[in-house]
Structures are given as structure tokens and as C-alpha cells.
Design a protein around this motif. Sequence first.
Motif, PDB file in Angstrom:
ATOM      1  N   LEU A 159       0.836  -1.193   0.000  1.00 45.93           N
ATOM      2  CA  LEU A 159       0.000   0.000   0.000  1.00 45.93           C
ATOM      3  C   LEU A 159       0.873   1.246   0.000  1.00 45.93           C
ATOM      4  O   LEU A 159       1.739   1.413   0.858  1.00 45.93           O
ATOM      5  N   GLY A 160       0.629   2.154  -0.935  1.00 47.34           N
ATOM      6  CA  GLY A 160       1.473   3.337  -1.048  1.00 47.34           C
ATOM      7  C   GLY A 160       2.875   2.961  -1.483  1.00 47.34           C
ATOM      8  O   GLY A 160       3.864   3.399  -0.908  1.00 47.34           O
TER       9      GLY A 160
ATOM     10  N   MET B  95       3.663  -9.805  -6.013  1.00 47.77           N
ATOM     11  CA  MET B  95       3.442  -8.476  -5.465  1.00 47.77           C
ATOM     12  C   MET B  95       2.360  -7.725  -6.225  1.00 47.77           C
ATOM     13  O   MET B  95       2.261  -7.802  -7.455  1.00 47.77           O
ATOM     14  N   VAL B  96       1.562  -6.972  -5.471  1.00 46.83           N
ATOM     15  CA  VAL B  96       0.637  -5.990  -6.033  1.00 46.83           C
ATOM     16  C   VAL B  96       1.008  -4.645  -5.443  1.00 46.83           C
ATOM     17  O   VAL B  96       1.002  -4.471  -4.220  1.00 46.83           O
ATOM     18  N   ALA B  97       1.377  -3.702  -6.294  1.00 43.19           N
ATOM     19  CA  ALA B  97       1.788  -2.366  -5.864  1.00 43.19           C
ATOM     20  C   ALA B  97       0.634  -1.400  -6.065  1.00 43.19           C
ATOM     21  O   ALA B  97       0.098  -1.286  -7.169  1.00 43.19           O
TER      22      ALA B  97
ATOM     23  N   ARG C  25       0.300  -3.646 -10.941  1.00 45.49           N
ATOM     24  CA  ARG C  25       0.189  -2.251 -10.525  1.00 45.49           C
ATOM     25  C   ARG C  25      -1.277  -1.828 -10.462  1.00 45.49           C
ATOM     26  O   ARG C  25      -2.043  -2.108 -11.366  1.00 45.49           O
ATOM     27  N   VAL C  26      -1.625  -1.132  -9.382  1.00 44.91           N
ATOM     28  CA  VAL C  26      -2.994  -0.651  -9.201  1.00 44.91           C
ATOM     29  C   VAL C  26      -2.943   0.829  -8.854  1.00 44.91           C
ATOM     30  O   VAL C  26      -2.310   1.226  -7.868  1.00 44.91           O
ATOM     31  N   LEU C  27      -3.579   1.646  -9.673  1.00 46.87           N
ATOM     32  CA  LEU C  27      -3.668   3.082  -9.434  1.00 46.87           C
ATOM     33  C   LEU C  27      -4.916   3.350  -8.601  1.00 46.87           C
ATOM     34  O   LEU C  27      -6.043   3.214  -9.090  1.00 46.87           O
ATOM     35  N   ALA C  28      -4.745   3.694  -7.326  1.00 46.85           N
ATOM     36  CA  ALA C  28      -5.882   3.870  -6.431  1.00 46.85           C
ATOM     37  C   ALA C  28      -5.426   4.573  -5.163  1.00 46.85           C
ATOM     38  O   ALA C  28      -4.231   4.623  -4.840  1.00 46.85           O
ATOM     39  N   ASP C  29      -6.390   5.088  -4.430  1.00 50.75           N
ATOM     40  CA  ASP C  29      -6.162   5.658  -3.107  1.00 50.75           C
ATOM     41  C   ASP C  29      -6.161   4.516  -2.093  1.00 50.75           C
ATOM     42  O   ASP C  29      -7.157   3.785  -1.975  1.00 50.75           O
TER      43      ASP C  29
END
Length: 239
Positions: A67-68, A85-87, A103-107
Motif C-alpha cells: 500500500l502506497g 506483489m501488487v503495488a 500495478r494498481v492506481l488507487a487511493d
Amino acid sequence: MTDTPTSGTTDETPDDSTATPATGDGNDLDAVSPDGSPVAVYLALPPGDVPDLVHAAVRPGGSIVDLGSGPGRMTRPLAALGHPMVAVDDSPEMLEHVGDAERVLADVYSLRLDRRFDGVLAASHLINDPDPARRAALLEVCRAHVADDGVVLVQRLEHPPTAGVGHVGPVEIELELHRQDGSEFDATVTYRLDGRAWPQPFVARAVDDELLATEAAAAGLRFDRCLDDLRAWCLLLPT
């Protein structure tokens, strides 16, 4: 919040909680994340011994959501150690550098992947957000994404930091304290690298064992122990 000494690649960014694949050309090292964290600095900061600490806490070959993640300072070495891994980050410029990871673009404070992981990594002092609602949201995200037999690893500032100048790898880091009221403080961290400087003001709250245990319990997590001599890395277990 940044890894050293505090702030964040996901802080202060609204999000609709929908995770989307990361996009971006990744070539602009002048880019900064929505909260002002500089890509060039985070690429230059070494991971230190934290990946080994995380690797020892998560089962061999266990999946981890970071996370982050920033540009993957922890993601890349953990992937090299055999962890899928998931970033997750809110900056596409940061995510372009994470390497061998999803890769995940999110808050991160509103993340919902509908998946569970063997390890959930909340580095960069995300838990030191001064808003208790934001801390609660972070811990709820951690619980929602950790397997029932998995682990959550949280990096925190247990006490307000001391002003001063130091180095992490090639990066000079100066911390100025402007105000301290009990456990909450205002400060500016300035990163210097290759003749450039990036000042980044922030507000944070120190999180001691009692507060972390109380807030973790409300999210369905149990504060188990600290993993390092500095008491910066805390292990939480699902209840």
C-alpha cells in the motif's frame, strides 16, 4: 507518508475507490506524486533491510499487497525474494517504476480489490495520519485485504521525530519541526539530491502501542509485536 521521516505518496488525494491499471510514460523524473513526493528521490532511496524483515514475517512465497508503494522501493526486492506483489499507489509516475509486480492506481485509504493476501504492507508512515478517520480507514483496508492466516505490517512513528539532517543512501534529508502539540506535529521534510531540493510540509501524529492496539482492534486486527529494535515496524494479526 514518506519512508523517511514521514509524509506520503497517497496522502490528501481523493479517490472513488475504484482500482484501475496504472498508465503513464514513466520518463519524467521531475514528476511528483499528488502530495508532492518526488519520483527521483524515491528511486534513489535504498530499501535497507526492510525487505528481509517483511520476507521473514510473511510465509515463503506468500502474496503481498504494498500500500502506497511509490516506485517500488519495497516491491522490487520483495518480488526478487519470491513474493507475488501488487503495488498500489495514487501516482502513475511512481507506479511506472515498480518492476515485476501488478500495478494498481488507487487511493490506499479506500482501496477495494476483493482479494486477500498473505501479507499487507503499509509502509511510509501511512498510519501516522493525524485524522483518526483516515487511520481507521487504512486499518480497515488492511483487514479487508489480509487472509485470515496472513499478516499486516505497519510502519509507524511511535514518537514525534527530532529535527535534524541525515542521509539515506545518496539522499540528504532535513527535518524541520514547526509545531508540536502532544503527539501531533507540523513539520517540513526537505530532500536534496544531485543539487536539487524538494521541500514537503506535512502534519502527522505519533502512534504509540496503546493507540495502535486500540485502533487495530476496532478494525478486526490484533497488535502482536514490533519487529525491529527501533519499534518502527509493527506486526498486526487478524482476529
